[in-house]
Write an enzyme that holds these catalytic residues in place. Structure first.
Site, PDB file in Angstrom:
ATOM      1  N   CYS A  76     -30.398   5.499 -33.439  1.00 34.97           N
ATOM      2  CA  CYS A  76     -30.400   6.096 -32.242  1.00 34.97           C
ATOM      3  C   CYS A  76     -30.237   4.771 -31.409  1.00 34.97           C
ATOM      4  O   CYS A  76     -31.236   3.861 -31.428  1.00 34.97           O
ATOM      5  CB  CYS A  76     -31.198   7.091 -31.834  1.00 34.97           C
ATOM      6  SG  CYS A  76     -30.929   7.262 -30.086  1.00 34.97           S
ATOM      7  N   CYS A  85     -38.531  10.551 -30.927  1.00 35.97           N
ATOM      8  CA  CYS A  85     -38.756  10.310 -32.449  1.00 35.97           C
ATOM      9  C   CYS A  85     -39.667   9.087 -32.392  1.00 35.97           C
ATOM     10  O   CYS A  85     -39.688   8.039 -31.222  1.00 35.97           O
ATOM     11  CB  CYS A  85     -37.423   9.797 -33.077  1.00 35.97           C
ATOM     12  SG  CYS A  85     -35.970  11.246 -33.181  1.00 35.97           S
ATOM     13  N   CYS A 164     -28.161  11.898 -28.276  1.00 34.26           N
ATOM     14  CA  CYS A 164     -29.249  12.087 -28.990  1.00 34.26           C
ATOM     15  C   CYS A 164     -29.113  12.365 -30.750  1.00 34.26           C
ATOM     16  O   CYS A 164     -28.252  13.375 -30.874  1.00 34.26           O
ATOM     17  CB  CYS A 164     -30.269  13.106 -28.461  1.00 34.26           C
ATOM     18  SG  CYS A 164     -31.733  13.602 -29.565  1.00 34.26           S
ATOM     19  N   PHE A 302     -48.807  36.660 -38.504  1.00 32.91           N
ATOM     20  CA  PHE A 302     -48.005  35.857 -37.637  1.00 32.91           C
ATOM     21  C   PHE A 302     -46.533  35.783 -37.849  1.00 32.91           C
ATOM     22  O   PHE A 302     -45.816  34.988 -38.053  1.00 32.91           O
ATOM     23  CB  PHE A 302     -48.467  34.389 -37.689  1.00 32.91           C
ATOM     24  CG  PHE A 302     -49.780  34.312 -37.334  1.00 32.91           C
ATOM     25  CD1 PHE A 302     -50.491  34.263 -36.061  1.00 32.91           C
ATOM     26  CD2 PHE A 302     -50.849  34.210 -38.293  1.00 32.91           C
ATOM     27  CE1 PHE A 302     -51.727  34.014 -35.636  1.00 32.91           C
ATOM     28  CE2 PHE A 302     -52.344  34.003 -38.265  1.00 32.91           C
ATOM     29  CZ  PHE A 302     -52.788  33.877 -36.733  1.00 32.91           C
ATOM     30  N   ASN A 307     -39.059  36.408 -40.392  1.00 37.52           N
ATOM     31  CA  ASN A 307     -38.464  35.311 -41.139  1.00 37.52           C
ATOM     32  C   ASN A 307     -38.912  35.399 -42.800  1.00 37.52           C
ATOM     33  O   ASN A 307     -38.074  35.150 -43.475  1.00 37.52           O
ATOM     34  CB  ASN A 307     -38.795  33.892 -40.511  1.00 37.52           C
ATOM     35  CG  ASN A 307     -38.165  32.713 -41.221  1.00 37.52           C
ATOM     36  OD1 ASN A 307     -36.908  32.698 -41.465  1.00 37.52           O
ATOM     37  ND2 ASN A 307     -38.804  31.689 -41.644  1.00 37.52           N
ATOM     38  N   ASP A 372     -48.548  32.323 -41.572  1.00 36.15           N
ATOM     39  CA  ASP A 372     -47.556  31.420 -40.806  1.00 36.15           C
ATOM     40  C   ASP A 372     -48.178  31.378 -39.533  1.00 36.15           C
ATOM     41  O   ASP A 372     -47.359  31.619 -38.590  1.00 36.15           O
ATOM     42  CB  ASP A 372     -46.355  31.871 -41.060  1.00 36.15           C
ATOM     43  CG  ASP A 372     -45.489  30.691 -40.483  1.00 36.15           C
ATOM     44  OD1 ASP A 372     -45.765  29.551 -40.412  1.00 36.15           O
ATOM     45  OD2 ASP A 372     -44.181  31.151 -40.288  1.00 36.15           O
ATOM     46  N   CYS A 399     -47.629  24.545 -39.552  1.00 38.36           N
ATOM     47  CA  CYS A 399     -47.126  23.348 -38.882  1.00 38.36           C
ATOM     48  C   CYS A 399     -48.218  22.252 -38.536  1.00 38.36           C
ATOM     49  O   CYS A 399     -47.735  21.307 -37.854  1.00 38.36           O
ATOM     50  CB  CYS A 399     -46.307  23.877 -37.666  1.00 38.36           C
ATOM     51  SG  CYS A 399     -47.257  24.720 -36.363  1.00 38.36           S
TER      52      CYS A 399
END
Length: 445
Positions: A76, A85, A164, A302, A307, A372, A399
């Site tokens: 980039c 980033c 981007c 969660f 998903n 999750d 995460c």
């Protein structure tokens, strides 16, 4: 903060020892830790501190004197300025290896645990992967231009970017035109952000508007969406005010899990994984660890849109998805019905950050759990495990390695589980963020 000292132009000479959880190089000068943005392990750099604390400093690289062979030219053009980033200067496979080391160190340092097996890292496309996110917007009077993008490095200003490399290609391509469009609107200084959500067929931009659009504004937006592959929605107040600008913008977003024959419908404001490519392999790995079997009872905490709930249901197991957001529960039920899994999946709305033992017992017993949680982790939930609430298998998707490590410490050192397997999932290439997954199995006495 008052104890932060803005540095003068004073360069430090630093030898980088390793990489920290934020993707920064770590050095020590006179016993003090220096965290250096843009520096790689083994490099000798001149750096300038912009935050100074008694025990550490945060600096940015001014000049690389001895360069690592893992340093690459950022793809980039805006990398050195834009804060979206932090690791494009780091060879891609080396990024993944560094994240793996940080993950293992976090488990050891915070959780005092070590997996019996380290899973092979999961990775996928490294560019144009981010299908969900938020862009900041600011009309700059001196430039007579609306900026759309991410914050600059080390400031709260918005970086002036024209493309981007992590956004969907079709969004990256129209950034300059989108900036011109907002500049022409009557409320150009009353749009603080744009949320975007994409699937394989659509790109929805949700404009956060602090004042009402006039007729000319709507005309400009409609003309733009007829010229470019985008649909506009607006949000004037809370989430319940999100709506399409016109009927032609009222598109249905969806993603698929092809391996399980599933399709998930979602609204632009619903939570979904930002990287649909990696989500495919993440779900596959979670199912391989959980090993759901026909007739088993399983809890998915969660659960969001389902998903993981619906892939579990395709095995014939009876799965209950639990989620704190009523709107997500309603969307999850819709996805379940559309996939004809009513006999195998049910949902309950429950605040899992304040769940009590009594509420958990009312759900019944499940021998396998999938967890999750968001970044705060599942502390309250894992604390409730005892002789009455005692799953034999827990698959934990996270995460935030730090909260996974904290909860792993409880599960292993207090609740009698073995950390059987763990590894990372590179959901967020070129950033320091990482998804991780762990398998906990009840230890045999």
């Amino acid at each position: 903060m008052q104890d932060d000292i803005k540095s003068k132009k004073k360069l430090l000479l630093a030898t980088i020892e390793n990489i920290d959880q934020e993707g920064r190089g770590v050095a020590h000068i006179d016993g003090k830790a220096i965290f250096v943005e843009g520096a790689l392990q083994g490099e000798l750099v001149e750096c300038e501190s912009y935050v100074r604390k008694p025990s550490y400093e945060i600096a940015f690289t001014d000049r690389v004197i001895r360069q690592s062979n893992l340093r690459v030219k950022p793809k980039c053009d805006h990398f050195n300025r834009c804060g979206g980033c932090s690791m494009q200067h780091f060879e891609f496979q080396a990024q993944i290896a560094a994240k793996q080391r940080v993950f293992e160190n976090t488990l050891s340092r915070i959780g005092k645990v070590k997996p019996e097996t380290i899973l092979t890292p999961l990775a996928g496309p490294s560019w144009h992967y981010r299908y969900k996110g938020r862009l900041r917007v600011k009309f700059v009077v001196k430039k007579n231009k609306a900026l759309v993008g991410f914050n600059e490095k080390r400031t709260h200003f918005i970086a002036d970017i024209s493309s981007c490399e992590v956004l969907p290609q079709r969004l990256s391509d129209i950034l300059p035109s989108l900036q011109d469009l907002i500049t022409k609107l009557s409320i150009k200084d009353k749009i603080p952000q744009i949320e975007f959500a994409a699937d394989q067929n659509h790109l929805v931009l949700v404009l956060r508007i602090l004042e009402k659009l006039d007729a000319n504004d709507e005309s400009l937006l409609n003309t733009f969406s007829s010229q470019y592959p985008v649909q506009f929605w607006t949000q004037s107040k809370g989430p319940d005010t999100v709506k399409p600008l016109s009927k032609k913008d009222d598109v249905k977003l969806s993603y698929t899990l092809k391996e399980f024959g599933l399709q998930f419908s979602f609204m632009p404001y619903d939570f979904t994984q930002i990287n649909p490519f990696i989500n495919q392999v993440l779900v596959r790995r979670a199912m391989s660890l959980l090993k759901p079997l026909r007739g088993e009872r399983i809890f998915d905490f969660f659960c969001g849109l389902g998903n993981f709930t619906l892939p579990i249901a395709t095995s014939g197991a009876k799965v209950t998805g639990i989620e704190g957001s009523l709107s997500l529960i309603e969307r999850a039920k819709q996805c379940r019905d559309e996939n004809h899994l009513n006999d195998f999946a049910e949902y309950q709305c429950m605040n899992l950050f304040e769940i009590t033992k009594e509420a958990l017992l009312k759900l019944g017993h499940a021998d396998k759990w999938l967890i999750d949680p968001p970044r705060d982790g599942a502390y309250q939930l894992v604390q409730l495990i005892d002789e009455d609430i005692n799953p034999s298998v827990i698959v934990y998707v996270s995460c935030n390695p730090a909260t996974l490590a904290r909860d792993a410490q409880i599960l292993v050192n207090e609740k009698g589980y073995k950390l059987d397997k763990a590894g990372i999932v590179n959901m967020f290439p070129h950033t320091s963020h990482v998804e991780s997954i762990a398998l906990f199995v009840k230890a045999v006495p």
